[in-house]
Design a protein around this motif. Structure first.
Motif, PDB file in Angstrom:
ATOM      1  N   ASP A 343       0.547  -1.076   0.002  1.00  0.00           N
ATOM      2  CA  ASP A 343      -0.243   0.068  -0.015  1.00  0.00           C
ATOM      3  C   ASP A 343       0.881   1.346  -0.035  1.00  0.00           C
ATOM      4  O   ASP A 343       0.575   2.134  -0.880  1.00  0.00           O
ATOM      5  CB  ASP A 343      -0.981   0.008   1.166  1.00  0.00           C
ATOM      6  CG  ASP A 343      -2.092   1.111   1.088  1.00  0.00           C
ATOM      7  OD1 ASP A 343      -3.027   0.846   0.494  1.00  0.00           O
ATOM      8  OD2 ASP A 343      -1.548   2.344   1.572  1.00  0.00           O
ATOM      9  N   ALA A 344       1.810   1.198   0.802  1.00  0.00           N
ATOM     10  CA  ALA A 344       2.724   2.546   0.901  1.00  0.00           C
ATOM     11  C   ALA A 344       3.385   2.733  -0.198  1.00  0.00           C
ATOM     12  O   ALA A 344       3.610   4.007  -0.768  1.00  0.00           O
ATOM     13  CB  ALA A 344       3.799   2.285   1.936  1.00  0.00           C
ATOM     14  N   SER A 345       3.946   1.629  -1.100  1.00  0.00           N
ATOM     15  CA  SER A 345       4.854   1.849  -2.294  1.00  0.00           C
ATOM     16  C   SER A 345       4.060   2.327  -3.639  1.00  0.00           C
ATOM     17  O   SER A 345       4.394   2.916  -4.478  1.00  0.00           O
ATOM     18  CB  SER A 345       5.280   0.483  -2.680  1.00  0.00           C
ATOM     19  OG  SER A 345       4.200  -0.522  -3.224  1.00  0.00           O
ATOM     20  N   GLU A 346       2.458   2.174  -3.357  1.00  0.00           N
ATOM     21  CA  GLU A 346       1.738   2.722  -4.448  1.00  0.00           C
ATOM     22  C   GLU A 346       1.365   3.952  -4.379  1.00  0.00           C
ATOM     23  O   GLU A 346       0.910   4.590  -5.429  1.00  0.00           O
ATOM     24  CB  GLU A 346       0.246   1.773  -4.318  1.00  0.00           C
ATOM     25  CG  GLU A 346       0.442   0.288  -4.639  1.00  0.00           C
ATOM     26  CD  GLU A 346      -0.818  -0.344  -4.047  1.00  0.00           C
ATOM     27  OE1 GLU A 346      -1.044  -1.621  -4.506  1.00  0.00           O
ATOM     28  OE2 GLU A 346      -1.406  -0.144  -3.296  1.00  0.00           O
ATOM     29  N   CYS A 347       1.713   4.719  -3.317  1.00  0.00           N
ATOM     30  CA  CYS A 347       1.110   5.983  -3.267  1.00  0.00           C
ATOM     31  C   CYS A 347       2.134   7.201  -4.118  1.00  0.00           C
ATOM     32  O   CYS A 347       1.365   8.085  -4.504  1.00  0.00           O
ATOM     33  CB  CYS A 347       1.187   6.376  -1.832  1.00  0.00           C
ATOM     34  SG  CYS A 347      -0.090   5.535  -0.873  1.00  0.00           S
ATOM     35  N   LYS A 348       3.428   6.618  -4.229  1.00  0.00           N
ATOM     36  CA  LYS A 348       3.889   7.463  -5.087  1.00  0.00           C
ATOM     37  C   LYS A 348       3.725   7.868  -6.437  1.00  0.00           C
ATOM     38  O   LYS A 348       3.432   8.919  -6.840  1.00  0.00           O
ATOM     39  CB  LYS A 348       5.615   7.051  -4.977  1.00  0.00           C
ATOM     40  CG  LYS A 348       6.555   8.088  -5.708  1.00  0.00           C
ATOM     41  CD  LYS A 348       7.991   7.552  -5.475  1.00  0.00           C
ATOM     42  CE  LYS A 348       9.024   8.580  -5.952  1.00  0.00           C
ATOM     43  NZ  LYS A 348      10.391   7.971  -5.915  1.00  0.00           N
ATOM     44  N   PRO A 349       3.242   6.716  -7.227  1.00  0.00           N
ATOM     45  CA  PRO A 349       2.907   7.022  -8.563  1.00  0.00           C
ATOM     46  C   PRO A 349       1.314   7.490  -8.699  1.00  0.00           C
ATOM     47  O   PRO A 349       1.111   8.098  -9.530  1.00  0.00           O
ATOM     48  CB  PRO A 349       3.036   5.553  -9.427  1.00  0.00           C
ATOM     49  CG  PRO A 349       3.020   4.588  -8.246  1.00  0.00           C
ATOM     50  CD  PRO A 349       3.659   5.221  -7.056  1.00  0.00           C
ATOM     51  N   THR A 350       0.723   7.000  -7.663  1.00  0.00           N
ATOM     52  CA  THR A 350      -0.806   7.494  -7.609  1.00  0.00           C
ATOM     53  C   THR A 350      -0.916   8.915  -7.301  1.00  0.00           C
ATOM     54  O   THR A 350      -1.769   9.450  -8.030  1.00  0.00           O
ATOM     55  CB  THR A 350      -1.593   6.512  -6.807  1.00  0.00           C
ATOM     56  OG1 THR A 350      -1.171   5.097  -7.120  1.00  0.00           O
ATOM     57  CG2 THR A 350      -2.976   6.658  -6.781  1.00  0.00           C
ATOM     58  N   PHE A 351      -0.312   9.326  -6.405  1.00  0.00           N
ATOM     59  CA  PHE A 351      -0.748  10.505  -5.779  1.00  0.00           C
ATOM     60  C   PHE A 351       0.513  11.679  -5.973  1.00  0.00           C
ATOM     61  O   PHE A 351       0.493  12.743  -5.247  1.00  0.00           O
ATOM     62  CB  PHE A 351      -1.198  10.480  -4.338  1.00  0.00           C
ATOM     63  CG  PHE A 351      -2.210   9.732  -4.100  1.00  0.00           C
ATOM     64  CD1 PHE A 351      -3.396  10.001  -4.614  1.00  0.00           C
ATOM     65  CD2 PHE A 351      -2.069   8.458  -3.565  1.00  0.00           C
ATOM     66  CE1 PHE A 351      -4.643   9.379  -4.658  1.00  0.00           C
ATOM     67  CE2 PHE A 351      -3.568   7.825  -3.407  1.00  0.00           C
ATOM     68  CZ  PHE A 351      -4.686   8.005  -3.789  1.00  0.00           C
TER      69      PHE A 351
END
Length: 610
Positions: A343-351
């Motif tokens: 979950d943490a790793s997904e926030c960089k490209p998403t937001f």
């Protein structure tokens, strides 16, 4: 039951906002559409955000109606899962010279690792040889950090599959691409099609086949669409399989980490659980068994979203942390740990988030997870994912403005959880917990942890679970839903979402570049050519595009974009106001909440045009 009732409510809502109708966003695949249920999610308080996310998640279990798309519980999906499960069972029965490979990019690759690890661990417990391997675009560093560019490399995909299956005589390949779009996976599927004597390809995704990406892939004679077309023909003879139920648009447009990730987990666990039960318990793989197992996941949504108030409280706390420039930390134990890291790793490209905004930590770090490349600590600070890294690098600077979320179950060492909670409490009072237990099975230390935490989401699961589904899978999906809600809601509250669009996404591969260009078109009303021009100006930080820039390929554009912050907001402000790049950057600095900056531009545009 509860799931059906809630789903019926969604159907009623959708009657006037039917994303399945031919005239709803007709140029977009379903996975890229905006969801009518969340159109104003950017203006909603935390409690309403959770309810909107709940409604979107329940769309996964809507039954097929009329001539609409295949759905998660559709007849054809269940039959395909049965056949794939039988092939997994054959490999379990005769593992010599055989292999099952799961592969994907980003979230799909991380889930490939997650499911592979869990299945192999269970096989080793039964003294059976491991039969699964995983591939993730970008290698193991992509497990815990954003590595979007490798998704565009089909040759790397094919070579990685060839390498991992060297010497094998029978390979079941399961490629995961939520949008039927990743060139990396297309290259692997094409490789399978060229070697049918060894490989049986399976494609998991969530768009109908005709919506598979059809843009040319540089250096290749195939597109994802042409690969899907060949697989559909082979599927008639059961030499290839397509598992592509449509889930409805994501709550945040294009954010396939949410429903796409959840459905990937559900589908593959159903396949592996059925094969496992057939091989070790002599339980036949049946259509009804597959369908019953699928439906049982709907109950996980019921139990998870029965605590909407608690989820909203954690979301609100995390949102306040991000708003004031602080962070959210997931501290995990046992098998739930990887979900926090994912979950943490997904926030960089998403937001467009910094890795310190949301971080995950788990027990012994990479040593505990068993990834191929071992300890990744030497690759940089963001790969320090063990509890010891948290204690050394994060705990000393924690304040009440940071949020800490503990993730564990009663089967973990709750003594250790309590010790860590005491240490965190010395630095911040803003600590919360997600705790899973079976009915009547509470750890002695839980009372103390509850007192140390501002809030605890205590999920109590019935002892009698469906025969085909372990408690662990329930807890994992529930935890994923909670974390997706918290991190998405926190970024919404920070202003990183406009309507239900990722306004501050990173433009680091071809899929994200195309998404950014479409978003600019939709929000500005300008033609495609003008929007792409504005996007390139923002990427290269220039007011006039040179011939060199115009002749660069897409890979160069996305590589350059990795170094630039707020690419899409910059381009949008320029389109709406006619500002130079420097003026647009100044405007965004004055209004750091992206949504507010965009709204101010739209108001100015309205006044000007009026």
């Amino acid at each position: 039951m509860a799931t059906v009732a809630k789903t019926e409510g969604i159907k009623a809502f959708s009657a006037t906002h039917d994303w399945e109708s031919a005239d709803y966003e007709p140029t977009l695949p379903v996975s890229e559409m905006s969801n009518p249920l969340t159109h104003n999610i950017d203006r909603a308080p935390a409690s309403s955000i959770v309810k909107m996310l709940q409604a979107c998640d329940f769309q996964m279990f809507q039954e097929k109606s009329g001539a609409a798309y295949e759905r998660l519980l559709s007849d054809q999906v269940a039959k395909s899962l049965m056949e794939v499960a039988k092939r997994v069972q054959l490999i379990l029965k005769n593992p010599q010279d055989s292999l099952i490979v799961l592969s994907g990019c980003g979230t799909s690759g991380r889930l490939a690792f997650f499911i592979t690890s869990g299945f192999n661990r269970e096989l080793r417990r039964l003294n059976h040889s491991a039969v699964c391997s995983y591939i993730i675009a970008g290698g193991d560093r992509a497990l815990f950090s954003s590595q979007e560019a490798p998704e565009d490399d089909p040759i790397s995909g094919a070579l990685s599959l060839k390498k991992v299956s060297e010497g094998k005589k029978r390979v079941l390949f399961i490629g995961i691409s939520c949008g039927l779009s990743a060139p990396f996976v297309a290259g692997q599927l094409d490789f399978c099609l060229q070697h049918p004597d060894v490989y049986t390809p399976v494609l998991v995704g969530f768009n109908p086949p005709h919506q598979a990406r059809n843009e040319p892939i540089p250096g290749c004679t195939f597109t994802f669409h042409s690969v899907v077309t060949k697989m559909r023909e082979l599927a008639k003879m059961q030499k290839a399989f397509l598992i592509n139920p449509v889930l409805g648009p994501e709550a945040i447009s294009g954010s396939s980490r949410m429903k796409g990730g959840s459905a990937t987990k559900i589908l593959l666990e159903v396949v592996f659980s059925a094969a496992h039960a057939a091989n070790f318990s002599r339980t036949p793989i049946t259509y009804n068994g597959i369908l019953q197992h699928m439906r049982s996941y709907g109950k996980v949504l019921d139990i998870t979203y029965s605590q909407t108030e608690g989820i909203a409280a954690v979301m609100e706390a995390a949102g306040r942390s991000l708003q004031c420039g602080r962070g959210l930390c997931y501290l995990s134990w046992g098998f739930l740990g990887l979900l926090g890291l994912i979950d943490a790793s997904e926030c960089k490209p998403t937001f467009g988030a910094d890795y310190k905004d949301i971080q995950g930590f788990v027990g012994g770090g990479c040593k505990e997870l068993g990834n191929k490349e071992g300890d990744l600590n030497l690759m940089g600070a963001e790969f320090g994912i063990a509890h010891i890294d948290f204690l050394h690098n994060v705990l000393p600077s924690l304040t009440d403005k940071d949020t800490v979320l503990l993730l564990y179950s009663h089967s973990d060492d709750v003594d250790e959880v309590a010790k860590m909670a005491r240490r965190v409490k010395e630095k911040t009072s803003n600590m919360h917990a997600v705790y899973h237990q079976t009915d009547g099975d509470t750890a002695a230390q839980q009372g103390e942890i509850n007192k140390l935490c501002s809030s605890t989401l205590n999920f109590i699961w019935p002892q009698a679970t469906p025969a085909s589904m372990g408690l662990q899978h329930m807890w994992e999906l529930s935890t994923k839903l909670v974390l997706n809600a918290v991190s998405t809601g926190a970024h919404i509250l920070k202003g990183k979402v406009y309507q239900n669009y990722m306004i501050d996404l990173q433009v680091t591969n071809s899929k994200l570049y195309c998404r950014a260009a479409r978003l600019l078109q939709r929000l500005s009303g300008h033609p495609k050519s003008l929007c792409e021009e504005a996007l390139l100006k923002a990427i290269y930080q220039v007011d006039k595009l040179t011939e060199d820039i115009m002749t660069c390929n897409l890979i160069t554009h996305t590589h350059t974009a990795r170094k630039v912050k707020k690419v899409v907001p910059l381009a949008l402000v320029c389109l709406l106001t006619g500002y130079s790049i420097k003026e647009a950057r100044s405007h965004l600095e004055q209004k750091p909440i992206v949504r507010e900056a965009v709204e101010a531009c739209l108001r100015e545009q309205t006044l000007f045009s009026g």
